[in-house]
Design an enzyme around this catalytic site. Structure first.
Site, PDB file in Angstrom:
ATOM      1  N   CYS A  69       0.855  -1.189   0.000  1.00 48.67           N
ATOM      2  CA  CYS A  69       0.000   0.000   0.000  1.00 48.67           C
ATOM      3  C   CYS A  69       0.886   1.232   0.000  1.00 48.67           C
ATOM      4  CB  CYS A  69      -0.914   0.017   1.227  1.00 48.67           C
ATOM      5  SG  CYS A  69      -1.972   1.474   1.325  1.00 48.67           S
ATOM      6  N   CYS A  78      -5.152   0.956   8.320  1.00 53.51           N
ATOM      7  CA  CYS A  78      -4.515  -0.338   8.595  1.00 53.51           C
ATOM      8  C   CYS A  78      -3.357  -0.153   9.574  1.00 53.51           C
ATOM      9  CB  CYS A  78      -3.982  -0.958   7.310  1.00 53.51           C
ATOM     10  SG  CYS A  78      -5.237  -1.274   6.063  1.00 53.51           S
ATOM     11  N   GLN A 276     -22.219  -6.221  12.242  1.00 53.50           N
ATOM     12  CA  GLN A 276     -20.801  -6.562  12.150  1.00 53.50           C
ATOM     13  C   GLN A 276     -20.264  -6.204  10.761  1.00 53.50           C
ATOM     14  OE1 GLN A 276     -18.938  -7.448  14.594  1.00 53.50           O
ATOM     15  NE2 GLN A 276     -20.389  -8.116  16.150  1.00 53.50           N
ATOM     16  N   ASP A 371     -23.199  -8.231  24.271  1.00 56.91           N
ATOM     17  CA  ASP A 371     -22.322  -7.752  23.184  1.00 56.91           C
ATOM     18  C   ASP A 371     -22.257  -6.234  23.304  1.00 56.91           C
ATOM     19  OD1 ASP A 371     -20.800  -7.414  20.954  1.00 56.91           O
ATOM     20  OD2 ASP A 371     -22.282  -8.129  19.511  1.00 56.91           O
ATOM     21  N   CYS A 397     -15.487  -6.467  21.586  1.00 59.65           N
ATOM     22  CA  CYS A 397     -14.524  -5.951  20.608  1.00 59.65           C
ATOM     23  C   CYS A 397     -13.332  -5.308  21.314  1.00 59.65           C
ATOM     24  CB  CYS A 397     -15.192  -4.949  19.664  1.00 59.65           C
ATOM     25  SG  CYS A 397     -15.917  -3.531  20.499  1.00 59.65           S
TER      26      CYS A 397
END
Length: 439
Positions: A69, A78, A276, A371, A397
């Site tokens: 990239c 990222c 999600q 969750d 998460c």
């Protein structure tokens, strides 16, 4: 400006930082790989703990690869493109096991692999101006600078192609780009939501003003290129805020939702609804949870969103009750139950902190699925769990807040029986983790 010379990176820690030591003091370094020897520019120091960035790579780790990239290290999308995907999985497994190292978990499973292909089914891209022309991309890490890219590694190429057409239209129509410094201009973000199974797309334009120049022309351009677009929505955000979406909206074309499918279960997803972002991994995660639901279970699905987990489990459980504070999501959840002809699900609009006790008193519940958002559970929720609840399925998460909460559950006589990490977010440091707790 302090430079630490020839710091050896020992390992990766949560949030994707490399850890090295200078005179026994911890130094956390972004974009570092275990085995690297680097010169580090220190950005901040607090209580003998320093944070920095790589000034120079003195010696590359054998685990470091060339990021595929052109903007890696600048773009904030990222974290780990400089690490092979197989090694990303190994590091995530090590990190989550280290987070839970002081807790005896009956069984720790290997992280569920997502594969290397782009996975995001929803993204929002900020719009900015460079050299007098509109651009879009991703925010630079920890700044509001927009970094354009040729090909994003997290979302399908389709997303970048659609953004490119909207940016060309923005320039041709002379629509002004939003300037957050003086709160002027119009277009702020471009959003795309994509259903992998049904191939439906909705496009969202976030603007400051209600008027978009030549909007019918934009509609024609997008639909000619992408006939599977089922909706084009204008979301109006007039506030000086970093929050992307506003409360006002106009449907420019079609509808404000897509239909997605996980195996045989369909979901109606409003463009604002939580779901999600990795559909394939959501299916694997839901299947893992399903095996811990018995046929006579009465289940609470706390923080249920559009009801995806509860509805997916409904053919196995006796009854599922979802709790969610987002009224629009609850409406979607009820519609989704009807869409799938499910009659043993009901949904309650309200905060888990207040509604959980009401639901527990009115129903004979044996299993609760949590969750929660990244911040985890409030202690009063954990303290309120009655003794007849035999099973907690905790999806998180953020394993750091999860481990904090698991310790509190253990004080209430729950035992962590099994842990299942899930790679929901490849090329980033984020880790989804499931804990099965039984009394």
């Amino acid at each position: 400006m302090k430079i630490i010379k020839e710091l050896r990176i020992e390992k990766l820690v949560y949030k994707g930082l490399g850890l090295g030591f200078e005179n026994s003091n911890a130094v956390f370094v972004s974009n570092a790989v275990p085995g690297d020897v680097v010169d580090v520019q220190v950005l901040s120091t607090r209580r003998q703990v320093s944070f920095g960035k790589i000034e120079k790579i003195v010696s590359k780790s054998s685990k470091r690869i060339d990021a595929d990239c052109e903007v890696f290290g600048k773009c904030g999308g990222c974290d780990w493109l400089n690490i092979s995907y197989d090694d990303q999985l190994k590091y995530k497994q090590m990190i989550v096991e280290e987070i839970f190292q002081n807790i005896e978990v009956g069984k720790i499973n290997e992280i569920i692999d997502s594969g290397k292909e782009p996975y995001r089914n929803k993204s929002f891209f900020p719009v900015a101006k460079r050299d007098g022309k509109p651009i879009t991309g991703m925010f630079e890490s920890r700044t509001n600078n927009v970094i354009p890219h040729d090909i994003g590694k997290l979302q399908p190429q389709l997303f970048d192609d659609i953004c490119g057409k909207i940016i060309s239209y923005t320039e041709a129509s002379k629509m002004q780009v939003y300037n957050e410094r003086n709160h002027s201009g119009n277009i702020r973000h471009i959003g795309i939501r994509y259903a992998e199974k049904t191939n439906e797309i909705i496009v969202i334009l976030v603007t400051r003003n209600r008027k978009i120049p030549f909007s019918k022309q934009l509609e024609r351009i997008l639909l000619e290129a992408y006939p599977n677009i089922v909706g084009i929505i204008q979301n109006i955000n007039t506030e000086k805020t970093n929050v992307i979406l506003g409360d006002d909206e106009k449907i420019l074309f079609g509808r404000d939702y897509i239909i997605e499918q996980i195996r045989n279960t369909k979901f109606k997803l409003n463009y604002k609804s939580f779901f999600q972002v990795n559909t394939k991994q959501a299916e694997k995660m839901y299947e893992f949870v399903k095996q811990y639901i018995s046929e006579d279970s009465n289940v609470i699905d706390a923080y249920c969103g559009v009801g995806s987990i509860g509805i997916y489990l409904a053919d196995k459980a006796a009854k599922v009750i979802g709790i969610e504070n987002n009224v629009k999501a609850v409406q979607n959840a009820k519609e989704n139950a009807k869409l799938n002809k499910i009659e043993n699900c009901e949904f309650v609009a309200g905060y888990v902190e207040t509604e959980l006790q009401k639901v527990l008193k009115a129903n004979k519940i044996d299993t609760i699925i949590f969750d929660p958002p990244r911040k985890g559970l409030e202690q009063r929720i954990i303290d309120s769990i009655p003794t007849d609840i035999k099973k907690i399925i905790y999806i998180s998460c953020d394993p750091m807040t999860q481990v904090r909460d698991v310790k509190l559950f253990m004080e209430k006589d729950f035992v962590p029986k099994e842990m299942q990490p899930v790679d929901m977010f490849p090329h980033t440091y984020h880790i989804e983790n499931i804990i099965i707790l039984e009394r």
